[in-house]
Scaffold this motif. Structure first.
Motif, PDB file in Angstrom:
ATOM      1  N   LYS A 103       0.853  -1.204   0.000  1.00  0.00           N
ATOM      2  CA  LYS A 103       0.000   0.000   0.000  1.00  0.00           C
ATOM      3  C   LYS A 103       0.879   1.241   0.000  1.00  0.00           C
ATOM      4  O   LYS A 103       0.495   2.274  -0.534  1.00  0.00           O
ATOM      5  N   VAL A 143      -8.400   6.457   8.324  1.00  0.00           N
ATOM      6  CA  VAL A 143      -8.248   5.094   7.816  1.00  0.00           C
ATOM      7  C   VAL A 143      -6.810   4.640   8.054  1.00  0.00           C
ATOM      8  O   VAL A 143      -5.871   5.368   7.734  1.00  0.00           O
ATOM      9  N   LYS A 145      -4.131   1.475   7.315  1.00  0.00           N
ATOM     10  CA  LYS A 145      -3.961   0.290   6.479  1.00  0.00           C
ATOM     11  C   LYS A 145      -2.606  -0.353   6.708  1.00  0.00           C
ATOM     12  O   LYS A 145      -1.577   0.330   6.660  1.00  0.00           O
ATOM     13  N   VAL A 155      -7.528  -3.190   6.582  1.00  0.00           N
ATOM     14  CA  VAL A 155      -7.914  -1.781   6.561  1.00  0.00           C
ATOM     15  C   VAL A 155      -8.834  -1.504   7.736  1.00  0.00           C
ATOM     16  O   VAL A 155      -9.824  -2.202   7.934  1.00  0.00           O
ATOM     17  N   ILE A 157     -11.110   1.438   9.747  1.00  0.00           N
ATOM     18  CA  ILE A 157     -11.659   2.794   9.739  1.00  0.00           C
ATOM     19  C   ILE A 157     -11.935   3.148  11.187  1.00  0.00           C
ATOM     20  O   ILE A 157     -12.720   2.468  11.861  1.00  0.00           O
ATOM     21  N   GLU A 187      -4.521   7.383   6.414  1.00  0.00           N
ATOM     22  CA  GLU A 187      -5.120   7.968   5.215  1.00  0.00           C
ATOM     23  C   GLU A 187      -6.396   8.727   5.535  1.00  0.00           C
ATOM     24  O   GLU A 187      -7.168   8.317   6.405  1.00  0.00           O
ATOM     25  N   GLU A 188      -6.594   9.765   4.779  1.00  0.00           N
ATOM     26  CA  GLU A 188      -7.829  10.562   4.851  1.00  0.00           C
ATOM     27  C   GLU A 188      -9.028   9.663   4.535  1.00  0.00           C
ATOM     28  O   GLU A 188      -8.972   8.863   3.600  1.00  0.00           O
ATOM     29  N   TYR A 189     -10.088   9.801   5.294  1.00  0.00           N
ATOM     30  CA  TYR A 189     -11.322   9.041   5.039  1.00  0.00           C
ATOM     31  C   TYR A 189     -12.076   9.739   3.909  1.00  0.00           C
ATOM     32  O   TYR A 189     -12.396  10.922   3.991  1.00  0.00           O
ATOM     33  N   LEU A 190     -12.351   8.997   2.856  1.00  0.00           N
ATOM     34  CA  LEU A 190     -13.039   9.578   1.703  1.00  0.00           C
ATOM     35  C   LEU A 190     -14.511   9.226   1.752  1.00  0.00           C
ATOM     36  O   LEU A 190     -14.869   8.085   2.051  1.00  0.00           O
ATOM     37  N   GLU A 194     -18.600   3.795  -3.599  1.00  0.00           N
ATOM     38  CA  GLU A 194     -17.509   2.931  -4.023  1.00  0.00           C
ATOM     39  C   GLU A 194     -17.803   2.293  -5.366  1.00  0.00           C
ATOM     40  O   GLU A 194     -18.951   1.961  -5.666  1.00  0.00           O
ATOM     41  N   LYS A 216     -18.392  -4.395   0.696  1.00  0.00           N
ATOM     42  CA  LYS A 216     -17.272  -4.938   1.469  1.00  0.00           C
ATOM     43  C   LYS A 216     -17.583  -5.243   2.930  1.00  0.00           C
ATOM     44  O   LYS A 216     -16.993  -6.136   3.517  1.00  0.00           O
ATOM     45  N   ASN A 226     -14.681  -5.006   7.600  1.00  0.00           N
ATOM     46  CA  ASN A 226     -14.480  -5.204   6.171  1.00  0.00           C
ATOM     47  C   ASN A 226     -14.173  -6.666   5.870  1.00  0.00           C
ATOM     48  O   ASN A 226     -13.476  -7.326   6.626  1.00  0.00           O
ATOM     49  N   MET A 275     -13.292   5.503  -4.912  1.00  0.00           N
ATOM     50  CA  MET A 275     -14.371   6.211  -4.231  1.00  0.00           C
ATOM     51  C   MET A 275     -14.733   7.374  -5.139  1.00  0.00           C
ATOM     52  O   MET A 275     -13.865   8.153  -5.543  1.00  0.00           O
ATOM     53  N   LEU A 284      -8.817   4.165  -3.905  1.00  0.00           N
ATOM     54  CA  LEU A 284      -8.674   3.652  -2.540  1.00  0.00           C
ATOM     55  C   LEU A 284      -7.534   2.651  -2.503  1.00  0.00           C
ATOM     56  O   LEU A 284      -6.758   2.595  -1.562  1.00  0.00           O
ATOM     57  N   GLU A 285      -7.484   1.827  -3.524  1.00  0.00           N
ATOM     58  CA  GLU A 285      -6.439   0.799  -3.588  1.00  0.00           C
ATOM     59  C   GLU A 285      -6.394   0.251  -5.003  1.00  0.00           C
ATOM     60  O   GLU A 285      -7.337   0.394  -5.778  1.00  0.00           O
TER      61      GLU A 285
HETATM   62  P1  AMP Z   1      -8.919  -1.248   0.450  1.00  0.00           P
HETATM   63  O1  AMP Z   1      -8.482  -2.652   0.732  1.00  0.00           O
HETATM   64  O2  AMP Z   1      -7.814  -0.238   0.523  1.00  0.00           O
HETATM   65  O3  AMP Z   1      -9.801  -1.090  -0.752  1.00  0.00           O
HETATM   66  O4  AMP Z   1      -9.928  -0.905   1.625  1.00  0.00           O
HETATM   67  C1  AMP Z   1     -11.002  -1.743   1.916  1.00  0.00           C
HETATM   68  C2  AMP Z   1     -12.242  -0.914   2.093  1.00  0.00           C
HETATM   69  O5  AMP Z   1     -12.044   0.052   3.115  1.00  0.00           O
HETATM   70  C3  AMP Z   1     -12.615  -0.111   0.870  1.00  0.00           C
HETATM   71  O6  AMP Z   1     -13.329  -0.883  -0.041  1.00  0.00           O
HETATM   72  C4  AMP Z   1     -13.441   0.986   1.489  1.00  0.00           C
HETATM   73  O7  AMP Z   1     -14.736   0.539   1.794  1.00  0.00           O
HETATM   74  C5  AMP Z   1     -12.732   1.239   2.790  1.00  0.00           C
HETATM   75  N1  AMP Z   1     -11.723   2.286   2.613  1.00  0.00           N
HETATM   76  C6  AMP Z   1     -10.424   2.131   2.302  1.00  0.00           C
HETATM   77  N2  AMP Z   1      -9.787   3.310   2.221  1.00  0.00           N
HETATM   78  C7  AMP Z   1     -10.706   4.246   2.505  1.00  0.00           C
HETATM   79  C8  AMP Z   1     -10.673   5.673   2.568  1.00  0.00           C
HETATM   80  N3  AMP Z   1      -9.549   6.370   2.384  1.00  0.00           N
HETATM   81  N4  AMP Z   1     -11.812   6.307   2.867  1.00  0.00           N
HETATM   82  C9  AMP Z   1     -12.963   5.624   3.089  1.00  0.00           C
HETATM   83  N5  AMP Z   1     -13.071   4.289   3.046  1.00  0.00           N
HETATM   84  C10 AMP Z   1     -11.958   3.601   2.754  1.00  0.00           C
END
Ligand code: AMP
Ligand code: GLY
Length: 425
Positions: A103, A143, A145, A155, A157, A187-190, A194, A216, A226, A275, A284-285
């Protein structure tokens, strides 16, 4: 062609289902496969991360194409090893797979190339992480990770500082995800909607798959921890032509081009988890593989020959003609074991599958099942994927939810709101 498919989840069952429909497929092996794949292919008891054994098997059986489902063998360099031996294999090599494996790499790559993503900081020690969290730089929720692979569960939150401290403790001190927790991204929460945006690429050219929306969180209303994904629909209800173009131009093309320029040519399936925010789409990833359960709905809508697409990627000559997709909607609901995504029991007898398979148009992909003496037993957290494709989202989800009660196993649970599209949070 003789084809070897590596993996054992619902995603791989869906790929296998589509591969055997191709006139190019003369024989399909799945390693290690699952109970459902055993119905349509020969399953081979080799773990998906046992790269040398898989390569030896491919040489012995004169496999013409190997297709890799999960990220773990890709991150370990299965593609590099197969290519070293002159074997054709679908998926990114180790350097390109770094985009999912780390990441930190992914976020720094995006920052370097101004690919839209949330603000972030990297911490290498718990002290550093706590300093960042207490600095006021990030608002809550924040967030956190784990840097490495954690099966979609790394991940967290965190709604307040206490939760954030607990997360740092779990990831970096108690090493819940092992060495994946040596570093964290804060990380900033967005906020927004999705969307999973997934493309085939030979490293230079791109062909998008149909859009999907994953769900998720473990429980209804996007509550709970998640998971790898509890259900999916396709198309994403939020895609528009303008947004599609914006995603291709600001995210997909720059990602593929910059990876190529950095000496990390990406061949395979690139998955951008997005997002859609008020400021436009943000990453996000990245994943370096097909989605699970996104693939299940995409394969139901794919009309072109999957084997031809995969071969064109391997040969660095991505299909010129547009890939054909059905215009219908597709849906998938995951039936999971009690306790998932935490610990759960295995070996529960699954009842009612035959009955459910008689429902016209219903397709059941196996995720974590095993076949013992003609009976199916649970063998994972995500057990079955109940899927179909109908004209409308409403018809699709109705058929799935009407059919699920035919199936049961001890501890079975599933989300009741897959495809119940709400306004943005
Ligand atoms: P990821 O594995 O990085 O996709 O994260 C898993 C899940 O966490 C994502 O599908 C989102 O639902 C949530 N998530 C990850 N990063 C963020 C973010 N910066 N802001 C809000 N939700 C996030
Ligand atoms: N469904 C999310 C993933 O495949 O990563």
């Amino acid at each position: 062609m003789k084809i070897l498919l590596v993996g054992s989840g619902g995603r791989e069952h869906a790929l296998a289902w589509k591969i055997v429909q191709s006139p190019h497929c003369e024989k399909l092996y799945c390693a290690p496969g699952n109970g459902g794949m055993a119905q349509i292919a020969e399953v081979v008891p080799i773990e998906d991360t046992n790269i040398s054994l898989l390569a030896r098997f491919a040489e012995e059986k004169k496999i013409d194409l190997t297709v890799v489902g999960p990220e773990a063998p890709l991150a370990l360099g299965i593609v590099d090893e197969f290519e070293r031996r002159g074997l054709k294999i679908y998926g990114p090599n180790k350097k390109a797979a770094e985009i999912e494996k780390s990441k930190v790499f992914a976020k720094e790559f995006m920052a370097r190339h101004r690919i839209p993503t949330g603000n972030f900081r990297v911490a290498s020690t718990p002290e550093e992480a706590l300093k960042i969290l207490n600095s006021g730089e990030f608002e809550f929720p924040v967030v956190i990770k784990a840097d490495g692979l954690a099966a979609g569960k790394g991940v967290m939150i965190c709604s307040n500082i206490k939760r954030a401290e607990d997360a740092i403790n779990e990831i970096m001190v108690r090493k819940k995800f092992g060495p994946a927790g040596d570093r964290v991204v804060i990380e900033e929460y967005l906020q927004g909607r999705e969307m999973s945006f997934i493309v085939f690429t030979d490293g230079a050219r791109v062909q998008p798959l149909v859009t999907t929306m994953d769900h998720k969180a473990a429980y209804d209303g996007d509550k709970g921890p998640n998971t790898g994904g509890m259900g999916a629909i396709s198309p994403s209800p939020f895609i528009t032509e303008k947004l599609f173009t914006q995603i291709m131009e600001t995210i997909i093309f720059p990602t593929i081009t910059r990876l190529l320029e950095e000496g990390r040519r990406f061949k395979g399936t690139l998955y951008a988890g997005l997002m859609i925010t008020a400021d436009g789409p943000k990453v996000l990833e990245y994943n370096c593989r097909f989605g699970d359960p996104e693939t299940q709905v995409q394969m139901l809508r794919l009309e072109s020959d999957l084997v031809e697409i995969l071969m064109s990627v391997v040969n660095e000559d991505l299909l010129k003609e547009e890939i054909k997709w059905s215009s219908k909607t597709a849906g998938c609901v995951v039936l999971a074991s009690a306790g998932y995504p935490g610990s759960y029991e295995k070996g529960k007898l699954i009842r009612g599958l035959e009955e459910a398979e008689k429902v016209p148009g219903l397709v059941i992909f196996h995720a974590g099942t095993s076949l013992v003496n003609g009976q199916y037993y649970t063998n994972g957290g995500r057990v079955l994927n109940v899927c179909t494709s109908e004209e409308t989202l409403q018809q699709t989800m109705k058929k799935i939810y009407d059919s699920i009660p035919l199936i049961n196993f001890e501890g079975m649970f599933y989300r009741k709101d897959i495809g119940a599209v709400k306004e943005a949070k």
